[in-house]
Design a protein around this motif. Structure first.
Motif, PDB file in Angstrom:
ATOM      1  N   MET A   1       0.847  -1.190   0.000  1.00  0.00           N
ATOM      2  CA  MET A   1       0.000   0.000   0.000  1.00  0.00           C
ATOM      3  C   MET A   1       0.887   1.246   0.000  1.00  0.00           C
ATOM      4  SD  MET A   1      -2.953   0.952   2.673  1.00  0.00           S
ATOM      5  CE  MET A   1      -3.902   2.411   2.464  1.00  0.00           C
ATOM      6  N   THR A   2       0.610   2.153  -0.886  1.00  0.00           N
ATOM      7  CA  THR A   2       1.393   3.373  -1.004  1.00  0.00           C
ATOM      8  C   THR A   2       1.033   4.353   0.104  1.00  0.00           C
ATOM      9  OG1 THR A   2       1.526   3.124  -3.392  1.00  0.00           O
ATOM     10  CG2 THR A   2       1.939   5.310  -2.521  1.00  0.00           C
ATOM     11  N   ALA A   3       2.065   4.956   0.685  1.00  0.00           N
ATOM     12  CA  ALA A   3       1.897   5.958   1.732  1.00  0.00           C
ATOM     13  C   ALA A   3       2.774   7.155   1.405  1.00  0.00           C
ATOM     14  CB  ALA A   3       2.283   5.386   3.087  1.00  0.00           C
ATOM     15  N   THR A   4       2.482   8.280   2.034  1.00  0.00           N
ATOM     16  CA  THR A   4       3.283   9.493   1.882  1.00  0.00           C
ATOM     17  C   THR A   4       3.695   9.956   3.261  1.00  0.00           C
ATOM     18  OG1 THR A   4       2.000  10.096  -0.082  1.00  0.00           O
ATOM     19  CG2 THR A   4       3.356  11.824   0.922  1.00  0.00           C
ATOM     20  N   TRP A   5       5.002  10.118   3.477  1.00  0.00           N
ATOM     21  CA  TRP A   5       5.533  10.552   4.765  1.00  0.00           C
ATOM     22  C   TRP A   5       6.287  11.859   4.605  1.00  0.00           C
ATOM     23  CZ3 TRP A   5       8.254   5.656   7.194  1.00  0.00           C
ATOM     24  CH2 TRP A   5       7.292   4.660   7.419  1.00  0.00           C
ATOM     25  N   GLN A   6       6.169  12.699   5.628  1.00  0.00           N
ATOM     26  CA  GLN A   6       6.994  13.900   5.734  1.00  0.00           C
ATOM     27  C   GLN A   6       8.111  13.580   6.727  1.00  0.00           C
ATOM     28  OE1 GLN A   6       5.719  17.162   8.206  1.00  0.00           O
ATOM     29  NE2 GLN A   6       6.448  18.645   6.704  1.00  0.00           N
ATOM     30  N   ILE A   7       9.344  13.863   6.340  1.00  0.00           N
ATOM     31  CA  ILE A   7      10.498  13.593   7.194  1.00  0.00           C
ATOM     32  C   ILE A   7      11.274  14.899   7.343  1.00  0.00           C
ATOM     33  CG2 ILE A   7      12.564  12.173   7.513  1.00  0.00           C
ATOM     34  CD1 ILE A   7      11.161  10.364   5.195  1.00  0.00           C
ATOM     35  N   VAL A   8      11.493  15.323   8.590  1.00  0.00           N
ATOM     36  CA  VAL A   8      12.237  16.549   8.867  1.00  0.00           C
ATOM     37  C   VAL A   8      13.465  16.177   9.683  1.00  0.00           C
ATOM     38  CG1 VAL A   8      12.179  18.831   9.927  1.00  0.00           C
ATOM     39  CG2 VAL A   8      10.132  17.940   8.800  1.00  0.00           C
ATOM     40  N   VAL A   9      14.635  16.568   9.164  1.00  0.00           N
ATOM     41  CA  VAL A   9      15.907  16.201   9.777  1.00  0.00           C
ATOM     42  C   VAL A   9      16.546  17.436  10.405  1.00  0.00           C
ATOM     43  CG1 VAL A   9      18.138  15.125   9.363  1.00  0.00           C
ATOM     44  CG2 VAL A   9      16.159  14.416   8.026  1.00  0.00           C
ATOM     45  N   HIS A  10      16.977  17.296  11.668  1.00  0.00           N
ATOM     46  CA  HIS A  10      17.600  18.379  12.425  1.00  0.00           C
ATOM     47  C   HIS A  10      19.083  18.079  12.624  1.00  0.00           C
ATOM     48  CE1 HIS A  10      13.555  19.784  13.758  1.00  0.00           C
ATOM     49  NE2 HIS A  10      13.284  18.497  13.611  1.00  0.00           N
ATOM     50  N   GLY A  11      19.878  19.122  12.704  1.00  0.00           N
ATOM     51  CA  GLY A  11      21.308  18.983  12.948  1.00  0.00           C
ATOM     52  C   GLY A  11      22.092  19.773  11.919  1.00  0.00           C
ATOM     53  N   LEU A  12      23.333  19.384  11.691  1.00  0.00           N
ATOM     54  CA  LEU A  12      24.146  19.995  10.645  1.00  0.00           C
ATOM     55  C   LEU A  12      23.845  19.234   9.359  1.00  0.00           C
ATOM     56  CD1 LEU A  12      26.320  21.927   9.661  1.00  0.00           C
ATOM     57  CD2 LEU A  12      28.027  20.241  10.361  1.00  0.00           C
ATOM     58  N   VAL A  13      22.804  19.701   8.662  1.00  0.00           N
ATOM     59  CA  VAL A  13      22.317  18.984   7.483  1.00  0.00           C
ATOM     60  C   VAL A  13      22.211  19.880   6.243  1.00  0.00           C
ATOM     61  CG1 VAL A  13      21.151  17.150   8.754  1.00  0.00           C
ATOM     62  CG2 VAL A  13      19.925  19.276   8.295  1.00  0.00           C
ATOM     63  N   GLN A  14      22.613  21.130   6.382  1.00  0.00           N
ATOM     64  CA  GLN A  14      22.642  22.031   5.233  1.00  0.00           C
ATOM     65  C   GLN A  14      24.092  22.361   4.917  1.00  0.00           C
ATOM     66  OE1 GLN A  14      20.013  25.415   5.481  1.00  0.00           O
ATOM     67  NE2 GLN A  14      18.240  24.162   5.960  1.00  0.00           N
ATOM     68  N   GLY A  15      24.405  22.447   3.625  1.00  0.00           N
ATOM     69  CA  GLY A  15      25.754  22.764   3.199  1.00  0.00           C
ATOM     70  C   GLY A  15      26.711  21.587   3.245  1.00  0.00           C
ATOM     71  N   VAL A  16      26.160  20.373   3.348  1.00  0.00           N
ATOM     72  CA  VAL A  16      26.995  19.169   3.428  1.00  0.00           C
ATOM     73  C   VAL A  16      26.625  18.132   2.363  1.00  0.00           C
ATOM     74  CG1 VAL A  16      27.527  19.454   5.879  1.00  0.00           C
ATOM     75  CG2 VAL A  16      25.496  18.154   5.211  1.00  0.00           C
ATOM     76  N   GLY A  17      25.851  18.541   1.363  1.00  0.00           N
ATOM     77  CA  GLY A  17      25.453  17.621   0.297  1.00  0.00           C
ATOM     78  C   GLY A  17      24.307  16.706   0.674  1.00  0.00           C
ATOM     79  N   TYR A  18      23.573  17.063   1.730  1.00  0.00           N
ATOM     80  CA  TYR A  18      22.509  16.189   2.223  1.00  0.00           C
ATOM     81  C   TYR A  18      21.405  15.994   1.184  1.00  0.00           C
ATOM     82  CZ  TYR A  18      19.625  13.873   5.689  1.00  0.00           C
ATOM     83  OH  TYR A  18      18.900  12.935   6.377  1.00  0.00           O
ATOM     84  N   ARG A  19      20.923  17.082   0.594  1.00  0.00           N
ATOM     85  CA  ARG A  19      19.796  16.965  -0.350  1.00  0.00           C
ATOM     86  C   ARG A  19      20.151  16.130  -1.571  1.00  0.00           C
ATOM     87  NH1 ARG A  19      18.335  22.733  -1.814  1.00  0.00           N
ATOM     88  NH2 ARG A  19      20.559  22.913  -1.490  1.00  0.00           N
ATOM     89  N   ALA A  20      21.303  16.383  -2.168  1.00  0.00           N
ATOM     90  CA  ALA A  20      21.702  15.626  -3.361  1.00  0.00           C
ATOM     91  C   ALA A  20      21.853  14.145  -3.032  1.00  0.00           C
ATOM     92  CB  ALA A  20      23.003  16.185  -3.922  1.00  0.00           C
ATOM     93  N   ALA A  21      22.455  13.851  -1.887  1.00  0.00           N
ATOM     94  CA  ALA A  21      22.615  12.455  -1.478  1.00  0.00           C
ATOM     95  C   ALA A  21      21.262  11.813  -1.189  1.00  0.00           C
ATOM     96  CB  ALA A  21      23.525  12.367  -0.252  1.00  0.00           C
ATOM     97  N   CYS A  22      20.343  12.589  -0.628  1.00  0.00           N
ATOM     98  CA  CYS A  22      18.996  12.078  -0.338  1.00  0.00           C
ATOM     99  C   CYS A  22      18.265  11.738  -1.634  1.00  0.00           C
ATOM    100  CB  CYS A  22      18.218  13.105   0.481  1.00  0.00           C
ATOM    101  SG  CYS A  22      16.587  12.533   0.993  1.00  0.00           S
ATOM    102  N   VAL A  23      18.388  12.591  -2.633  1.00  0.00           N
ATOM    103  CA  VAL A  23      17.766  12.314  -3.937  1.00  0.00           C
ATOM    104  C   VAL A  23      18.314  11.005  -4.499  1.00  0.00           C
ATOM    105  CG1 VAL A  23      17.627  13.080  -6.349  1.00  0.00           C
ATOM    106  CG2 VAL A  23      17.220  14.711  -4.499  1.00  0.00           C
ATOM    107  N   ASP A  24      19.627  10.840  -4.460  1.00  0.00           N
ATOM    108  CA  ASP A  24      20.244   9.607  -4.975  1.00  0.00           C
ATOM    109  C   ASP A  24      19.722   8.381  -4.236  1.00  0.00           C
ATOM    110  OD1 ASP A  24      21.737  11.104  -6.753  1.00  0.00           O
ATOM    111  OD2 ASP A  24      23.576  11.012  -5.549  1.00  0.00           O
ATOM    112  N   GLU A  25      19.639   8.470  -2.909  1.00  0.00           N
ATOM    113  CA  GLU A  25      19.185   7.324  -2.109  1.00  0.00           C
ATOM    114  C   GLU A  25      17.708   7.022  -2.368  1.00  0.00           C
ATOM    115  OE1 GLU A  25      19.589   4.144   0.607  1.00  0.00           O
ATOM    116  OE2 GLU A  25      20.997   5.277  -0.614  1.00  0.00           O
ATOM    117  N   ALA A  26      16.880   8.051  -2.406  1.00  0.00           N
ATOM    118  CA  ALA A  26      15.446   7.846  -2.639  1.00  0.00           C
ATOM    119  C   ALA A  26      15.195   7.224  -4.011  1.00  0.00           C
ATOM    120  CB  ALA A  26      14.701   9.177  -2.510  1.00  0.00           C
ATOM    121  N   ARG A  27      15.926   7.680  -5.007  1.00  0.00           N
ATOM    122  CA  ARG A  27      15.779   7.099  -6.351  1.00  0.00           C
ATOM    123  C   ARG A  27      16.251   5.647  -6.364  1.00  0.00           C
ATOM    124  NH1 ARG A  27      17.933  12.223  -9.971  1.00  0.00           N
ATOM    125  NH2 ARG A  27      16.020  13.465  -9.813  1.00  0.00           N
TER     126      ARG A  27
END
Length: 94
Positions: A1-27
């Motif tokens: 069954m398909t679901a949609t989740w919102q995930i919010v990450v706290h910490g040192l997560v900006q300026g470290v390549g987090y978003r690009a790596a997340c896109v790669d992992e999710a794909r």
């Protein structure tokens, strides 16, 4: 069954390549959705897929890429998507 989740990450997560790596992992996992930086210093993702896929992304997001320092990860499993999501992309910061 398909679901949609919102995930919010706290910490040192900006300026470290987090978003690009997340896109790669999710794909790699086969999810649909998006990820973006937020003004408060967090990273937010909306991910759509099967529960096991979503859990795998959450596990990855709790660690992130090598330079990230994740303090916590909030997951809203009751998030409702307005419409089906196609692909997984990095969105502009808000």
């Amino acid at each position: 069954m398909t679901a949609t989740w919102q995930i919010v990450v706290h910490g040192l997560v900006q300026g470290v390549g987090y978003r690009a790596a997340c896109v790669d992992e999710a794909r790699r996992i086969g999810l649909r959705g998006w990820v973006r930086n937020r003004r408060d210093g967090t990273v937010e993702a909306i991910a759509q897929g099967e529960a096991d896929q979503l859990l795998a992304l959450c596990e990855w997001m709790r660690e992130g890429p090598p330079d990230a320092q994740v303090l916590s990860c909030d997951v809203d499993k009751a998030w409702v998507a307005d419409s089906p999501i196609k692909g997984f992309e990095q969105r502009a910061s808000i």
